[in-house]
Write a protein that holds these residues in place. Structure first.
Motif, PDB file in Angstrom:
ATOM      1  N   VAL A  19      33.921  37.907  34.283  1.00 20.53           N
ATOM      2  CA  VAL A  19      35.558  37.985  34.310  1.00 20.53           C
ATOM      3  C   VAL A  19      35.706  37.929  35.900  1.00 20.53           C
ATOM      4  O   VAL A  19      36.855  37.295  36.316  1.00 20.53           O
ATOM      5  CB  VAL A  19      35.906  39.469  33.737  1.00 20.53           C
ATOM      6  CG1 VAL A  19      37.329  39.518  34.193  1.00 20.53           C
ATOM      7  CG2 VAL A  19      35.654  39.371  32.324  1.00 20.53           C
ATOM      8  N   SER A  23      38.048  35.056  37.945  1.00 21.27           N
ATOM      9  CA  SER A  23      39.236  35.486  38.502  1.00 21.27           C
ATOM     10  C   SER A  23      39.047  34.988  40.103  1.00 21.27           C
ATOM     11  O   SER A  23      40.156  35.488  40.788  1.00 21.27           O
ATOM     12  CB  SER A  23      39.430  36.794  38.380  1.00 21.27           C
ATOM     13  OG  SER A  23      39.502  37.203  36.796  1.00 21.27           O
ATOM     14  N   THR A 105      39.744  44.577  30.179  1.00 17.59           N
ATOM     15  CA  THR A 105      39.437  43.796  31.379  1.00 17.59           C
ATOM     16  C   THR A 105      40.795  43.362  32.112  1.00 17.59           C
ATOM     17  O   THR A 105      40.610  43.515  33.415  1.00 17.59           O
ATOM     18  CB  THR A 105      38.621  42.588  30.948  1.00 17.59           C
ATOM     19  OG1 THR A 105      39.260  41.670  29.959  1.00 17.59           O
ATOM     20  CG2 THR A 105      37.234  42.900  30.566  1.00 17.59           C
ATOM     21  N   GLU A 106      41.781  43.240  31.651  1.00 16.29           N
ATOM     22  CA  GLU A 106      43.068  43.006  32.168  1.00 16.29           C
ATOM     23  C   GLU A 106      43.389  44.192  33.052  1.00 16.29           C
ATOM     24  O   GLU A 106      44.012  43.904  34.085  1.00 16.29           O
ATOM     25  CB  GLU A 106      44.150  42.465  31.268  1.00 16.29           C
ATOM     26  CG  GLU A 106      44.190  41.198  30.644  1.00 16.29           C
ATOM     27  CD  GLU A 106      43.009  41.098  29.418  1.00 16.29           C
ATOM     28  OE1 GLU A 106      42.460  41.878  29.260  1.00 16.29           O
ATOM     29  OE2 GLU A 106      42.819  40.165  28.886  1.00 16.29           O
ATOM     30  N   GLU A 107      43.499  45.462  32.593  1.00 19.75           N
ATOM     31  CA  GLU A 107      43.640  46.446  33.461  1.00 19.75           C
ATOM     32  C   GLU A 107      42.614  46.634  34.425  1.00 19.75           C
ATOM     33  O   GLU A 107      43.225  47.139  35.794  1.00 19.75           O
ATOM     34  CB  GLU A 107      43.465  47.798  32.493  1.00 19.75           C
ATOM     35  CG  GLU A 107      44.052  48.912  33.317  1.00 19.75           C
ATOM     36  CD  GLU A 107      43.978  50.347  32.509  1.00 19.75           C
ATOM     37  OE1 GLU A 107      44.410  51.350  33.070  1.00 19.75           O
ATOM     38  OE2 GLU A 107      43.662  50.249  31.197  1.00 19.75           O
ATOM     39  N   LEU A 109      41.089  44.281  36.184  1.00 21.09           N
ATOM     40  CA  LEU A 109      41.293  43.376  37.024  1.00 21.09           C
ATOM     41  C   LEU A 109      42.765  43.631  37.849  1.00 21.09           C
ATOM     42  O   LEU A 109      42.855  43.548  39.242  1.00 21.09           O
ATOM     43  CB  LEU A 109      41.499  41.813  36.505  1.00 21.09           C
ATOM     44  CG  LEU A 109      40.366  41.196  35.916  1.00 21.09           C
ATOM     45  CD1 LEU A 109      40.734  39.967  34.983  1.00 21.09           C
ATOM     46  CD2 LEU A 109      39.515  40.950  37.090  1.00 21.09           C
ATOM     47  N   ALA A 110      43.758  44.159  37.026  1.00 23.48           N
ATOM     48  CA  ALA A 110      45.038  44.538  37.710  1.00 23.48           C
ATOM     49  C   ALA A 110      44.813  45.768  38.845  1.00 23.48           C
ATOM     50  O   ALA A 110      45.488  45.891  39.971  1.00 23.48           O
ATOM     51  CB  ALA A 110      45.886  45.037  36.815  1.00 23.48           C
ATOM     52  N   ARG A 113      42.975  44.291  42.013  1.00 22.04           N
ATOM     53  CA  ARG A 113      44.006  43.608  42.651  1.00 22.04           C
ATOM     54  C   ARG A 113      44.736  44.472  43.531  1.00 22.04           C
ATOM     55  O   ARG A 113      45.151  44.102  44.741  1.00 22.04           O
ATOM     56  CB  ARG A 113      44.938  42.576  41.875  1.00 22.04           C
ATOM     57  CG  ARG A 113      44.153  41.333  41.080  1.00 22.04           C
ATOM     58  CD  ARG A 113      45.137  40.234  40.541  1.00 22.04           C
ATOM     59  NE  ARG A 113      45.927  40.890  39.475  1.00 22.04           N
ATOM     60  CZ  ARG A 113      45.680  40.816  38.201  1.00 22.04           C
ATOM     61  NH1 ARG A 113      44.547  40.412  37.944  1.00 22.04           N
ATOM     62  NH2 ARG A 113      46.583  41.350  37.261  1.00 22.04           N
ATOM     63  N   ARG A 137      47.399  37.321  40.651  1.00 20.43           N
ATOM     64  CA  ARG A 137      47.368  37.477  39.213  1.00 20.43           C
ATOM     65  C   ARG A 137      46.536  36.320  38.481  1.00 20.43           C
ATOM     66  O   ARG A 137      45.797  36.285  37.702  1.00 20.43           O
ATOM     67  CB  ARG A 137      48.406  37.982  38.382  1.00 20.43           C
ATOM     68  CG  ARG A 137      49.149  39.495  39.015  1.00 20.43           C
ATOM     69  CD  ARG A 137      50.635  39.490  38.407  1.00 20.43           C
ATOM     70  NE  ARG A 137      51.580  38.482  39.054  1.00 20.43           N
ATOM     71  CZ  ARG A 137      52.751  38.330  39.086  1.00 20.43           C
ATOM     72  NH1 ARG A 137      53.513  39.353  38.592  1.00 20.43           N
ATOM     73  NH2 ARG A 137      53.342  37.460  39.803  1.00 20.43           N
TER      74      ARG A 137
END
Length: 227
Positions: A19, A23, A105-107, A109-110, A113, A137
């Motif tokens: 992941v 990204s 996973t999106e959380e 990554l956020a 970042r 993003r």
């Protein structure tokens, strides 16, 4: 940007590596606290994802050791433990954020970042340098609103320069932050990436400081318009 993941679950470790790589990050992995502590003390990371329940040395002890050694990279604690006391221990040891398993996973990554932006002094997900913009993003860049097609390594170089715009970034620093530990590094390729980026984003956006490194700036014509 280079990330260290310290996680003892092999499946989750591979998932996070995939992941994060997709990204746009360079990723190093450690399966236990001993290896993780060593890597954190000897390699320059932009951020670390750290499990608490690690074999050999637990995550809180690893984090305390890093902070004692003066390591200031942001750390996102990732653990199955959800008691408030564990969270407090992690924050008191020097953690910057906390995420409990199972997670989306999106959380992750956020949150990562956001940690990277704050560490570099940026608040928004989109980082601007004149008419050059990088959307952290989506791992994409635009100039004058037009998308730029970048390779993975070109994006890593540009993203690092954008996070540290205005500062002279030595070539050795770029090498250390765009490649993972196992990559066959060649500092001469940085010049190749810089040359390609100049052709794509404009020749005058990246200055070469002889003997020092590279500086990302707002071109004079854009600065005059903005002023």
């Amino acid at each position: 940007m280079r990330i260290l993941v310290v996680e003892d679950d092999a499946d989750l470790r591979r998932q996070l590596a995939d992941v994060l790589s997709q990204s746009g990050y360079a990723v190093d992995l450690a399966a236990d606290g001993e290896d993780g502590q060593f890597l954190g003390e000897t390699e320059p990371y932009d951020a670390v994802v750290l499990d608490l329940g690690l074999p050999k040395i637990d995550g809180v002890s690893v984090l305390k050791s890093w902070r004692k050694e003066g390591k200031t990279f942001p750390v996102l604690i990732l653990t199955a433990r959800d008691q408030w006391s564990e969270k407090v221990s992690g924050f008191d040891a020097g953690a910057d954020d906390y995420l409990t398993k199972p997670f989306i996973t999106e959380e992750l990554l956020a949150r990562l970042r956001a940690l990277l932006r704050r560490a570099a002094g940026h608040s928004a997900a989109t980082i601007e340098c004149g008419k050059l913009m990088v959307d952290t993003r989506a791992a994409r860049a635009t100039v004058n609103g037009e998308p730029i097609k970048l390779t993975a390594h070109e994006y890593r170089v540009l993203s690092y320069l954008m996070h540290h715009q205005g500062r002279v970034v030595p070539r050795t620093e770029l090498v250390e932050h765009i490649y993972d530990q196992d990559f066959d590094r060649d500092s001469n390729t940085i010049e190749v990436f810089i040359g390609r980026l100049r052709r794509k984003i404009g020749q005058d956006r990246i200055q070469t400081e002889r003997g020092l490194g590279y500086r990302l700036i707002v071109p004079e014509d854009e600065a005059r318009v903005a002023g």
